[in-house]
Design a protein around this motif. Structure first.
Motif, mmCIF file in Angstrom:
data_model
loop_
_atom_site.group_PDB
_atom_site.id
_atom_site.type_symbol
_atom_site.label_atom_id
_atom_site.label_comp_id
_atom_site.label_asym_id
_atom_site.label_seq_id
_atom_site.Cartn_x
_atom_site.Cartn_y
_atom_site.Cartn_z
ATOM 1 N N ARG A 1 134.461 -60.162 42.056
ATOM 2 C CA ARG A 1 134.620 -60.212 40.352
ATOM 3 C C ARG A 1 133.980 -58.636 39.236
ATOM 4 N NH1 ARG A 1 129.230 -63.551 37.678
ATOM 5 N NH2 ARG A 1 130.547 -64.689 37.344
ATOM 6 N N THR B 1 128.036 -39.660 36.108
ATOM 7 C CA THR B 1 127.687 -39.825 37.250
ATOM 8 C C THR B 1 126.556 -40.971 37.576
ATOM 9 O OG1 THR B 1 128.368 -37.797 37.943
ATOM 10 C CG2 THR B 1 126.738 -38.383 38.892
ATOM 11 N N LEU B 2 125.499 -40.638 35.947
ATOM 12 C CA LEU B 2 124.714 -41.123 35.386
ATOM 13 C C LEU B 2 124.829 -42.607 34.813
ATOM 14 C CD1 LEU B 2 122.770 -37.937 34.997
ATOM 15 C CD2 LEU B 2 122.468 -38.970 37.215
ATOM 16 N N PHE C 1 128.875 -44.771 36.547
ATOM 17 C CA PHE C 1 128.793 -44.795 38.079
ATOM 18 C C PHE C 1 127.371 -45.083 38.042
ATOM 19 C CE2 PHE C 1 133.358 -44.382 37.129
ATOM 20 C CZ PHE C 1 133.616 -44.995 37.062
ATOM 21 N N GLY C 2 126.331 -45.263 37.174
ATOM 22 C CA GLY C 2 125.083 -45.258 37.119
ATOM 23 C C GLY C 2 124.315 -46.406 37.178
ATOM 24 N N VAL C 3 123.891 -45.774 35.176
ATOM 25 C CA VAL C 3 123.386 -47.124 34.889
ATOM 26 C C VAL C 3 124.016 -48.381 34.777
ATOM 27 C CG1 VAL C 3 122.763 -48.058 32.630
ATOM 28 C CG2 VAL C 3 121.828 -45.825 33.385
ATOM 29 N N LEU D 1 127.143 -49.182 36.152
ATOM 30 C CA LEU D 1 127.396 -49.887 37.814
ATOM 31 C C LEU D 1 126.390 -50.812 38.386
ATOM 32 C CD1 LEU D 1 128.947 -50.422 40.199
ATOM 33 C CD2 LEU D 1 128.254 -47.829 41.134
ATOM 34 N N ARG E 1 123.527 -52.052 36.467
ATOM 35 C CA ARG E 1 123.756 -53.186 36.057
ATOM 36 C C ARG E 1 124.681 -54.776 36.561
ATOM 37 N NH1 ARG E 1 121.511 -53.246 29.653
ATOM 38 N NH2 ARG E 1 120.790 -51.898 30.459
ATOM 39 N N ARG F 1 125.829 -54.787 38.884
ATOM 40 C CA ARG F 1 125.925 -54.682 40.542
ATOM 41 C C ARG F 1 124.453 -56.155 40.596
ATOM 42 N NH1 ARG F 1 124.953 -50.706 44.998
ATOM 43 N NH2 ARG F 1 125.689 -52.797 46.069
ATOM 44 N N LEU F 2 123.568 -55.648 39.815
ATOM 45 C CA LEU F 2 122.185 -56.105 39.936
ATOM 46 C C LEU F 2 122.490 -57.288 39.145
ATOM 47 C CD1 LEU F 2 119.841 -53.702 40.624
ATOM 48 C CD2 LEU F 2 119.796 -55.106 42.183
ATOM 49 N N ASP G 1 126.166 -60.249 39.181
ATOM 50 C CA ASP G 1 126.774 -59.834 40.226
ATOM 51 C C ASP G 1 127.927 -59.569 40.496
ATOM 52 O OD1 ASP G 1 126.472 -60.683 42.685
ATOM 53 O OD2 ASP G 1 127.225 -62.746 42.135
ATOM 54 N N GLY H 1 130.829 -35.119 41.143
ATOM 55 C CA GLY H 1 129.687 -35.898 40.989
ATOM 56 C C GLY H 1 129.664 -37.750 41.813
ATOM 57 N N GLU I 1 128.018 -44.604 48.436
ATOM 58 C CA GLU I 1 127.814 -45.866 47.193
ATOM 59 C C GLU I 1 128.346 -45.925 46.586
ATOM 60 O OE1 GLU I 1 126.466 -47.933 48.758
ATOM 61 O OE2 GLU I 1 125.149 -48.906 46.964
ATOM 62 N N GLN I 2 128.393 -45.025 45.070
ATOM 63 C CA GLN I 2 128.925 -45.131 43.877
ATOM 64 C C GLN I 2 130.812 -45.678 44.381
ATOM 65 O OE1 GLN I 2 127.527 -42.027 42.901
ATOM 66 N NE2 GLN I 2 126.973 -42.575 41.012
ATOM 67 N N SER J 1 126.683 -31.477 44.919
ATOM 68 C CA SER J 1 126.856 -33.128 45.162
ATOM 69 C C SER J 1 128.323 -32.873 46.346
ATOM 70 C CB SER J 1 126.452 -33.699 43.631
ATOM 71 O OG SER J 1 127.641 -35.127 44.325
ATOM 72 N N ARG K 1 117.624 -62.096 37.840
ATOM 73 C CA ARG K 1 119.032 -60.827 37.926
ATOM 74 C C ARG K 1 118.518 -60.068 37.228
ATOM 75 N NH1 ARG K 1 123.130 -62.132 41.223
ATOM 76 N NH2 ARG K 1 123.607 -59.945 41.424
ATOM 77 N N ALA L 1 115.511 -58.070 37.553
ATOM 78 C CA ALA L 1 115.631 -56.342 38.904
ATOM 79 C C ALA L 1 116.428 -55.677 38.279
ATOM 80 C CB ALA L 1 116.848 -57.119 39.589
ATOM 81 N N ALA L 2 117.811 -55.796 36.739
ATOM 82 C CA ALA L 2 118.197 -54.406 36.701
ATOM 83 C C ALA L 2 117.668 -53.708 35.655
ATOM 84 C CB ALA L 2 119.625 -55.367 35.861
ATOM 85 N N SER M 1 116.675 -49.748 35.941
ATOM 86 C CA SER M 1 116.683 -48.874 34.994
ATOM 87 C C SER M 1 116.187 -48.438 33.925
ATOM 88 C CB SER M 1 118.190 -49.186 34.107
ATOM 89 O OG SER M 1 117.816 -50.429 33.352
ATOM 90 N N ALA N 1 118.892 -40.934 34.953
ATOM 91 C CA ALA N 1 118.910 -42.284 35.309
ATOM 92 C C ALA N 1 119.357 -42.699 36.604
ATOM 93 C CB ALA N 1 120.590 -43.029 34.442
ATOM 94 N N PRO N 2 118.567 -43.579 37.317
ATOM 95 C CA PRO N 2 118.642 -44.355 38.676
ATOM 96 C C PRO N 2 120.545 -44.036 39.177
ATOM 97 C CG PRO N 2 118.689 -45.756 37.607
ATOM 98 C CD PRO N 2 118.488 -45.024 36.370
ATOM 99 N N ARG N 3 120.723 -43.807 40.198
ATOM 100 C CA ARG N 3 121.705 -43.752 40.501
ATOM 101 C C ARG N 3 121.983 -45.037 41.822
ATOM 102 N NH1 ARG N 3 124.761 -38.524 43.088
ATOM 103 N NH2 ARG N 3 124.581 -37.598 41.120
ATOM 104 N N PRO N 4 123.086 -45.888 41.801
ATOM 105 C CA PRO N 4 123.622 -47.242 42.271
ATOM 106 C C PRO N 4 122.584 -46.864 43.420
ATOM 107 C CG PRO N 4 125.683 -47.222 41.241
ATOM 108 C CD PRO N 4 124.396 -45.428 40.876
ATOM 109 N N ALA N 5 122.768 -46.058 44.407
ATOM 110 C CA ALA N 5 122.975 -45.734 46.024
ATOM 111 C C ALA N 5 121.011 -46.208 46.168
ATOM 112 C CB ALA N 5 122.824 -44.453 46.042
#
Lengths: 373, 403
Positions: A3, A104-105, A108-110, A112, A114, A116-117, A120, A169, A173-174, A298, B377, B380-381, B385, B396-400
């Protein structure tokens, strides 16, 4: 098959990215990010990727492909991660790099996070011209024994379209959750594919301007958000006052036009001094340098190759990479490691605040922001 | 694919009822005459149109000539608010609306405001109720029109329309419009009992077709037409009429009125199961506990974005909404919840599930199974953020950094 959430701007590139992933059998979810208030208007004129017309285009393409499509409001996140640093950079006499921060933020930050978390998803995909490949050899960097392959970030194969500069950046993990379906394609191939799929955006013109500055007027953004700018002098290299500016925000090292001064030979902005509110001009050769200090470094691999190493340094999107020696210079009080990039041949107009990206051939090693000399 | 989805967004629109489609089809196939034409084909269309007017009027306790057919709820509301305001403008340029009106009312009022009207907005309590005496206090002899919805589309709260109408009409000549678009299939709408001068309904909210609505205009009430051309609908709405749509609306409305006694308790039972399943720590049911439409379960989830929850549910095959369909993708918080006193951070967690006459127990079972993990879910998201104050953090947080 997995997905995948595709960030669709309403342009041809992200449209084709979504279409390709769908054709490959992925479960594709299209999203259009509402990042700022500029996005709340339709426009007959603007080609911004972020007007409501763009959202409509993205939705239309998602409908043509047959994938779910959602609009995500990330205005607050974009403001904190991109606009605020953009304004702060100009206020400090630097040249901001909003697209780097956004990648970066935000994407591939917020986004990404959302994806994943909440949704799904295994990955976020965009229409960037860059490649993610498994690094050789595939070794684990994790203490948990997982055999997760290291990922490398590479330039896009179309040299005219390569956007890896804006992606330095990203970390491991990204990259493990990032797909760039267009990385190995040329722009004409992308357009052809869009036509083959009958996508509504197949013939849409390129959008180059900053998405939150309609009409390309980023100084208007600064004026609107930061009224504190005051006028000051423009001086020549010898200190002689040759003109006046109405605020340092919006000036960029290397800028030639828009200065309102006419001297015997061409002059460029060589330095912006926020302390004295002064724009300093210079001749073309005055802007050449062989040493560039970088901060906020970075590394794509998670760590630098060594404390001293050779790489090709690129100080601007589209600039030619220059062979250089990169040396670790210790840490600031804030724990912010600084590095010095010494180039074999001079680079021109390295602007504080812009990214200096380091490559090993096509591989992005990492980079940082050019620090004030 | 869509066949397998559970549809719990009947407040947005409802499926076209098979009985309604059946009666519409002959008018689309064969009854395509222009009702204004003098020939036989025209007369046949006109007869069907007249019949639809009569049936709609009967359902509302009105007469056929008091019904104007429109292209939908929004047009009915625009005609009522703008047409009524301009007709009453000799009295004065003042409008009174509630703070929880649909955008069709609010937007019409704001449009009039730009043309010289004053707009007084009457607030609501925590349950979304308008106090009739607050309306009375806002109405002056200069007031042209008052508009208060019969029931709210986001939280389902039913307004005391008859009591408000009584207060409004203490001032002779002030027009009172009720937007009954969301209320229509669920509440008895007798215009005499309600005491309204103008009342709007829409076909697609009650199992009828999209693109057709009606406006009740009390006999003797003058409104200024907003669409000009021919003399259709007694000069109040120009344009060749949609006969099939009119027949569809009339049929759907008749069915809704006839079935109200059985459908309301059944639907309310399904709604109550949904509400019971989500009620718990961090979930607050919005709207009035008892005086509410039977089909809407609305609630706010703490520490989550409603849009994230509805997206997760959509990906799982459950259609619902955050409460107000927004075309721009802006997560602007609901003006209804804001008016009810919910702070922005809480209002962002709004979710609305709305059941319909075709909703089954199995549909509700599926929703009850899907909701808790979706909420989890989304939380959690949100936690990843958002900063401690519920807004985005500076960095803003990184997924890492995520688990």
């Amino acid at each position: 098959m997995s997905r995948v959430l595709v960030a669709m701007s309403g342009g041809v590139d992200s449209s084709v990215a979504a279409a390709r992933l769908h054709a490959e059998g992925h479960e594709v979810i299209g999203v259009w990010m509402r990042l700022h208030g500029v996005a709340d208007a339709y426009s007959e004129r603007s080609r911004s990727c972020c007007s409501l017309d763009a959202a409509d285009d993205a939705r239309r393409v998602a409908g043509q492909i047959g994938i779910p499509f959602y609009m995500l409001d990330l205005e607050r996140e974009f403001d904190a991660a991109v606009i605020a640093p953009f304004l702060a950079a100009y206020a400090g006499g630097e040249t901001p790099s909003p697209c780097v921060d956004c990648n970066t933020l935000v994407k591939f930050g917020v986004l990404l996070g959302r994806a994943r978390l909440a949704y799904d998803c295994d990955a976020v995909a965009t229409g960037h011209y860059a490649r993610v490949v498994d690094a050789e050899p595939a070794t684990s960097r994790h203490g948990d024994g997982a055999t997760t392959a290291r990922r490398s970030l590479l330039r896009g194969t179309d040299p005219a379209k390569d956007q890896s500069y804006f992606l330095y950046g990203l970390g491991q993990e990204q990259l493990r959750h990032t797909l760039f379906p267009l990385g190995a394609m040329r722009k004409d191939e992308v357009r052809a594919l869009a036509r083959d799929h009958g996508l509504a955006t197949a013939h849409k013109p390129e959008s180059q301007e900053l998405c939150f500055a309609p009409g390309g007027d980023y100084r208007a953004v600064v004026r609107e958000r930061d009224a504190s700018s005051v006028g000051g002098p423009i001086v020549d290299a010898d200190g002689a006052v040759v003109g006046a500016h109405s605020g340092i925000a919006g000036f960029t090292v290397g800028q030639r036009g828009g200065l309102g001064v006419a001297l015997g030979s061409p002059r460029y902005v060589s330095r912006i001094d926020p302390a004295t509110n002064t724009i300093v001009l210079g001749r073309r050769e005055d802007l050449e340098t062989r040493t560039v200090a970088i901060r906020d470094a970075s590394w794509v691999a998670g760590e630098p190759p060594a404390d001293e190493f050779r790489a090709a340094a690129q100080v601007r999107h589209g600039a030619a990479p220059v062979p250089a020696t990169i040396r670790h210079e210790g840490r600031h009080a804030a724990g912010n490691a600084t590095w010095t990039v010494t180039t074999d041949v001079p680079v021109w107009a390295a602007a504080p605040g812009q990214a200096c990206v380091l490559y090993d051939s096509d591989v992005v090693l990492g980079g940082g922001r050019i620090a004030r000399a | 694919m869509l066949r397998d989805t559970v549809y719990l967004d009947h407040a947005a629109t409802t499926p076209l009822r098979a009985e309604v489609l059946d009666v519409m089809l002959p008018h689309l196939r064969d009854g395509w005459g222009n009702p204004s034409s003098a020939h036989a084909r025209g007369r046949a269309a006109r007869a069907a149109l007249d019949d639809a007017h009569e049936r709609i009027a009967t359902c509302l306790g009105a007469t056929a000539r008091e019904i104007v057919l429109t292209s939908g709820g929004t047009e009915s509301i625009n005609l009522a608010v703008k047409g009524g305001a301009w007709a009453g403008s000799a009295r004065g340029h003042r409008l009174v609306i509630s703070a929880v009106e649909h955008h069709a009312v609010e937007g019409s009022a704001r449009h009039l405001e730009r043309h010289g009207f004053d707009v007084a907005v009457v607030g609501v309590d925590r349950d979304g109720r308008v106090d009739p005496d607050a309306v009375a206090a806002a109405v002056t002899d200069r007031t042209a029109l008052v508009s208060v919805m019969a029931a709210n589309n986001e939280v389902g709260t039913v307004q005391p329309i008859a009591a408000i109408a009584e207060r409004v009409h203490r001032h002779r000549g002030v027009l009172f419009h009720a937007d009954a678009v969301q209320a229509a299939p669920w509440l008895p709408l007798d215009v005499e009992a309600l005491g309204v001068d103008l009342l709007s309904i829409a076909g697609h909210k009650l199992g009828g077709p999209r693109g057709v609505g009606a406006l009740y205009i009390r006999r003797g009430t003058h409104i200024v037409a907003q669409q000009h051309g021919g003399s259709q609908e007694r000069h109040r709405r120009a344009g060749t009429e949609d006969v099939a749509g009119a027949v569809g609306l009339a049929t759907a409305l008749e069915l809704a009125v006839r079935e109200m006694g059985t459908a309301v308790p059944r639907v309310a039972g399904l709604r109550d199961r949904l509400v019971a399943s989500v009620t718990g720590p961090g979930v607050t049911v919005t709207g009035h506990r008892t005086d509410r439409l039977p089909h809407i379960a609305s609630f706010v989830v703490a520490d989550a974005e409603g849009g994230t929850i509805t997206t997760i549910l959509d990906l799982e095959g459950l259609a619902c909404s955050t409460g107000s369909a927004c075309a721009t993708g802006s997560a602007e918080v609901s003006h209804v919840l804001t008016a009810m006193g919910y702070p922005e951070a809480e209002a962002r967690g709004a979710v609305r599930l709305s059941v319909g006459r075709a909703t089954t127990d199995a549909d509700v079972d599926r929703a009850i199974a899907l909701l808790p993990p979706a909420i989890e879910r989304a939380r959690a998201a949100h936690a990843a953020s958002a900063g401690p104050d519920g807004t985005a953090t500076d960095a803003a947080p990184r997924p890492a950094a995520l688990p």
